[in-house]
Design a protein around this motif. Structure first.
Motif, short mmCIF file in Angstrom:
data_model
loop_
_atom_site.label_atom_id
_atom_site.label_comp_id
_atom_site.label_asym_id
_atom_site.label_seq_id
_atom_site.Cartn_x
_atom_site.Cartn_y
_atom_site.Cartn_z
N SER A 150 0.81 -1.22 0.00
CA SER A 150 0.00 0.00 0.00
C SER A 150 0.84 1.28 0.00
O SER A 150 0.29 2.37 -0.01
N GLY A 151 2.17 1.16 0.00
CA GLY A 151 3.01 2.34 -0.02
C GLY A 151 2.93 3.07 -1.35
O GLY A 151 2.80 2.46 -2.42
N ALA A 152 3.02 4.38 -1.30
CA ALA A 152 2.88 5.19 -2.51
C ALA A 152 3.94 4.85 -3.55
O ALA A 152 3.69 4.89 -4.76
N THR A 153 5.16 4.52 -3.11
CA THR A 153 6.24 4.30 -4.07
C THR A 153 6.12 2.97 -4.80
O THR A 153 6.86 2.74 -5.76
N GLU A 210 3.83 2.49 -6.72
CA GLU A 210 3.44 3.02 -8.03
C GLU A 210 4.44 4.05 -8.54
O GLU A 210 4.85 4.01 -9.70
N THR A 211 4.83 5.00 -7.67
CA THR A 211 5.62 6.13 -8.16
C THR A 211 7.05 5.75 -8.52
O THR A 211 7.71 6.45 -9.30
N ARG A 271 5.21 -4.74 -8.28
CA ARG A 271 4.01 -5.09 -7.50
C ARG A 271 3.62 -6.54 -7.76
O ARG A 271 3.26 -7.27 -6.83
N ASP A 292 8.79 3.64 0.36
CA ASP A 292 7.75 4.13 1.27
C ASP A 292 7.59 3.22 2.49
O ASP A 292 7.16 3.69 3.55
N ARG A 311 7.60 5.12 6.05
CA ARG A 311 6.49 4.97 6.99
C ARG A 311 6.93 4.26 8.26
O ARG A 311 6.48 4.58 9.38
#
Length: 300
Positions: free
Chosen positions: A181-184, A186-187, A197, A243, A247
């Motif tokens: 679920s970390g933003a990176t 995708e980014t 993923r 991420d 986190r």
């Protein structure tokens, strides 16, 4: 020079036959062949052993000034790939820098042995050290990638069992959230030459075998981190798990855990494995060794 070195390593990783989400038996062979291809530093001594019934490899750097420290190491490989033998190159770099006796653990792998087998093995290894009379305050726990997540899970299991905590823990590119679920995720997807993923989802499913991915011992990001020992987190700026590290550091700080976060722009996943040829990787391990030696040896 450092950025060009990191670019070359990233290109090398991108062209590697290793697919972290591929056929598990084939990828285990590829991973160990790749990890074991580099020669060990001069003076490194290894022997097979066991800790609480769990196979392990003991690593000593004969040219390092010995200390009373013990390094308990948990290798990466998304809980399905990798081995203690395959981690010896990276472990030997830490042993040489710290002077500690390092023990890298062959915990059981998924999907044959799903969660919590790896956590159980890590705890058995730690308990065996205590039973041998090794002071908790002289032990440092460390690991990379899934092994970094497992190192954190071990600290939680130690707390649950009521055992004394080790002096500190150091984790490289930890996989601390099996929900991805970390933003990176995708980014950094286009930048990461190692992980995707798809690969992480595949390996998480095999490891969890139906367990809730937010279970704290599987995903330490969802745990109560209070009471854990000083923690050093290192991560590369090029990786999808960045991420997880960010986190985790924030959550540790909020739980009053002494935490140090170091990020390295342009660095790929577990870039520290290239310390013999990449300047910033050697610097990262120097920093890790200094952190370990500043904490190991305190009274437990």
């Amino acid at each position: 020079m450092t950025r060009s070195q990191l670019d070359l390593i990233s290109d090398l990783l991108r062209s590697s036959p290793l697919d972290m989400g591929g056929d598990v038996e084939k990828m285990r062979r590829v991973f160990d062949e790749t990890a074991g291809s580099a020669p060990l530093p001069a003076g490194v001594l290894t022997r097979t052993t066991e800790l609480g019934g769990v196979p392990a490899v003991e690593v000593r750097a004969g040219d390092a000034a010995p200390t009373d420290g013990t390094l308990l190491y948990l290798h990466g490989g998304a809980y399905a790939i990798g081995s203690a033998a395959g981690s010896v190159g990276l472990v030997s770099e830490l042993a040489r820098r710290t002077g500690a006796t390092a023990l890298t653990v062959d915990y059981r792998l998924a999907p044959e042995h799903p969660f919590p087998a790896a956590v159980d093995d890590a705890l058995a290894a730690y308990r065996a050290l205590l039973d041998r009379g090794v002071a908790a305050g002289s032990i440092a726990v460390t690991g990379e990638s899934a092994g970094g997540g497992l190192a954190l899970a071990l600290l939680l299991a130690i707390k649950d069992a009521g055992f004394p905590q080790p002096s500190c823990a150091t984790v490289m590119s930890p996989w601390a959230d099996l929900t991805q679920s970390g933003a990176t995720i995708e980014t950094r997807a286009g930048a990461d030459p190692v992980l995707t993923r798809r690969a992480l989802d595949t390996r998480a499913a095999g490891y969890l075998a139906g367990a809730d991915p937010r279970t704290p011992l599987a995903s330490p990001l969802y745990a109560d981190l209070r009471g854990l020992p000083p923690l050093l987190i290192q991560a590369g700026g090029r990786e999808v798990l960045l991420d997880d590290a960010l986190r985790l550091a924030a959550k540790a700080a909020l739980a009053d855990v002494p935490v140090t976060l170091r990020t390295f722009p342009g660095a790929p996943h577990v870039f520290q494995a290239f310390a013999p040829v990449v300047d910033v990787a050697a610097q990262a391990l120097d920093h890790m060794a200094a952190f370990i030696n500043s904490h190991a040896g305190r009274e437990s």
